[in-house]
Design a protein around this motif. Structure first.
Motif, PDB file in Angstrom:
ATOM      1  N   ILE A  95      -9.604 -14.705   3.394  1.00 10.80           N
ATOM      2  CA  ILE A  95     -10.950 -14.198   3.708  1.00 10.80           C
ATOM      3  C   ILE A  95     -10.897 -13.009   4.667  1.00 10.80           C
ATOM      4  N   ASP A  96     -11.654 -11.981   4.299  1.00  8.44           N
ATOM      5  CA  ASP A  96     -11.852 -10.835   5.186  1.00  8.44           C
ATOM      6  C   ASP A  96     -13.233 -11.019   5.849  1.00  8.44           C
ATOM      7  N   PHE A  97     -13.228 -11.255   7.150  1.00  5.57           N
ATOM      8  CA  PHE A  97     -14.492 -11.513   7.846  1.00  5.57           C
ATOM      9  C   PHE A  97     -15.207 -10.225   8.278  1.00  5.57           C
ATOM     10  N   THR A  98     -14.647  -9.064   7.902  1.00  5.09           N
ATOM     11  CA  THR A  98     -15.258  -7.794   8.342  1.00  5.09           C
ATOM     12  C   THR A  98     -16.755  -7.687   7.999  1.00  5.09           C
ATOM     13  N   PRO A  99     -17.203  -8.047   6.757  1.00  3.21           N
ATOM     14  CA  PRO A  99     -18.642  -7.918   6.476  1.00  3.21           C
ATOM     15  C   PRO A  99     -19.511  -8.753   7.425  1.00  3.21           C
ATOM     16  N   LEU A 100     -18.957  -9.849   7.919  1.00  2.31           N
ATOM     17  CA  LEU A 100     -19.712 -10.691   8.859  1.00  2.31           C
ATOM     18  C   LEU A 100     -19.678 -10.106  10.270  1.00  2.31           C
ATOM     19  N   ILE A 101     -18.490  -9.634  10.685  1.00  5.42           N
ATOM     20  CA  ILE A 101     -18.369  -9.090  12.051  1.00  5.42           C
ATOM     21  C   ILE A 101     -19.228  -7.828  12.180  1.00  5.42           C
ATOM     22  N   SER A 102     -19.280  -7.019  11.115  1.00 11.55           N
ATOM     23  CA  SER A 102     -20.046  -5.774  11.209  1.00 11.55           C
ATOM     24  C   SER A 102     -21.550  -6.013  11.053  1.00 11.55           C
ATOM     25  N   ASN A 103     -21.922  -7.193  10.590  1.00 13.26           N
ATOM     26  CA  ASN A 103     -23.343  -7.510  10.408  1.00 13.26           C
ATOM     27  C   ASN A 103     -23.555  -8.980  10.806  1.00 13.26           C
ATOM     28  N   PRO A 104     -23.371  -9.288  12.109  1.00 10.37           N
ATOM     29  CA  PRO A 104     -23.259 -10.695  12.526  1.00 10.37           C
ATOM     30  C   PRO A 104     -24.503 -11.545  12.320  1.00 10.37           C
TER      31      PRO A 104
END
Lengths: 376, 40
Positions: A95-104
């Protein structure tokens, strides 16, 4: 010659029914491509363990216990929660959590979509299941196989076989279950809502700190979930560290492949006819479906409620992607958005909610375990 | 139908859902915080 046919007369009708169920699972896996990595081994296992006096499972012969290989695997890999935890390292590494970290703020959709777990818990109690079984059935709504196995096994549920079959089967049919619920709960105008997405740069430091901080916070506030979250985040840390590329590749490929290979066939020990064929199995399949329905509804309704207060509206369909079935539910939402408006790109928002669902479902499982432990 | 146990145990789903949101809120604050510090 009689000894050759002896075992044939031990065959029971319920075992033959289990062969048919096993055959159906194999058919769904091969022909319909429904979660084949799990349903095929479970289907084959259902046949294997339902042969009369099957040597694959533990038998008592002349009062002596002879441990079968599948029970041995169950005791060494599932009853101590090893397999689901190892699988979580792999999931974390994938899992790449980047979409969540950039749009928490998407993380709240993950929380809302756990509604189905808790409502199903109460429904299961209403239908007469004891607490430990009700909680295990409810966790089908986590839409996450390893979490379902972990919780059902932790609580020593009598229905682990049916729960696992339901969890994996419904995950495979998320694209069929979710659209009608989303359509029922939203208007065309709501489904057309566009959401801006500006990809913020997420530094490597943030990506490395993310799994560490999530583990610490989960450990502090939902300690029962920390084994699952910890292994999930460990896999993610291996991925994001950038210095363990070979390990990361193994965690993403070889490890989950080996564990999955053994997991499906091992689970089948709980599909012996005497445990599986009863009315409660049907009830569990029904409750599991309701859990998915209420998860989806919870997420969508949360989005609609948010819109009452927000200036910049969110597309309430995003809420449906808050279930942990990754990446199917994100794709469903994106496709539905594009159907109404081909220029509407919801995928990154939906993926953010979807990976949040992965964290939230484990937290919900841990929360449920903590709360019911006061009652057991 | 086990209505008595259903009513008695209603606190579990209620507190469970509140608990999940509470932990998620804390996680949200920390994500914002680390993003603010390292991704400015």
């Amino acid at each position: 010659m009689e000894y050759i046919f002896d075992n044939l007369f031990n065959l029971r009708i319920d075992q033959i029914i289990m062969w048919i169920i096993g055959g159906i699972l194999i058919y769904l896996a091969i022909k319909k491509n429904m979660e084949p990595t799990l349903l095929l081994p479970i289907g084959f296992g259902a046949i294997l363990v339902n042969l009369p006096a099957s040597g694959a499972v533990t038998q008592f012969i002349n009062g002596t216990e002879q441990e079968g290989i599948i029970d041995l695997l169950f005791n060494s890999g599932i009853s101590n929660e090893l397999f689901p935890l190892l699988l979580f390292i792999g999931i974390g590494a994938m899992i790449d959590f980047t979409p969540l970290i950039s749009n928490p703020k998407m993380i709240f959709f993950g929380a809302a979509a756990q509604f189905g777990i808790f409502i199903t818990f109460s429904l299961a109690i209403l239908f007469g299941f004891v607490l430990k079984d009700a909680a295990s059935i409810a966790i089908i709504g986590a839409a996450d196989g390893p979490t379902s196995i972990f919780v059902a096994n932790f609580l020593n549920s009598n229905y682990i076989g049916a729960i696992i079959v339901a969890a994996y089967s419904y995950m495979a049919v998320v694209p069929i279950i979710q659209p009608p619920i989303i359509k029922t709960l939203t208007t065309v105008e709501e489904r057309k809502i566009r959401m801006k997405y500006s990809l913020k740069k997420v530094s490597k430091t943030t990506k490395i700190l993310f799994p560490i901080i999530i583990t610490i916070l989960s450990g502090l506030f939902a300690p029962k979930s920390v084994a699952l979250i910890g292994f999930l985040m460990f896999g993610n840390l291996v991925r994001e560290s950038g210095v363990l590329n070979l390990l990361s590749q193994s965690a993403q490929k070889e490890l989950p492949n080996i564990v999955t290979l053994l997991l499906g066939i091992t689970i089948s020990t709980k599909m012996q006819a005497e445990y599986f064929i009863n009315f409660n199995t049907l009830l569990i399949l029904g409750l599991g479906l309701l859990a998915f329905v209420f998860d989806t509804a919870g997420g969508v309704i949360f989005g609609k409620v948010l819109n009452i207060f927000l200036k910049e509206k969110v597309n309430p369909m995003i809420g449906a992607a808050g279930i942990s079935a990754f990446p199917m539910s994100a794709r469903v939402v994106h496709k539905m958005g594009q159907k109404e408006d081909p220029q509407n790109f919801l995928l990154m928002h939906a993926v953010g909610a979807n990976v949040a669902g992965q964290i939230s479902s484990v937290l919900a499982g841990g929360m449920l375990l903590s709360l019911i432990s006061n009652w057991l | 139908m086990n209505v008595n146990l259903f009513i008695k145990t209603l606190e579990i789903p209620v507190f469970g859902m509140i608990g999940v949101f509470a932990v998620i809120l804390i996680i949200y604050v920390f994500i914002k915080l680390i993003s603010y510090i390292f991704d400015k």
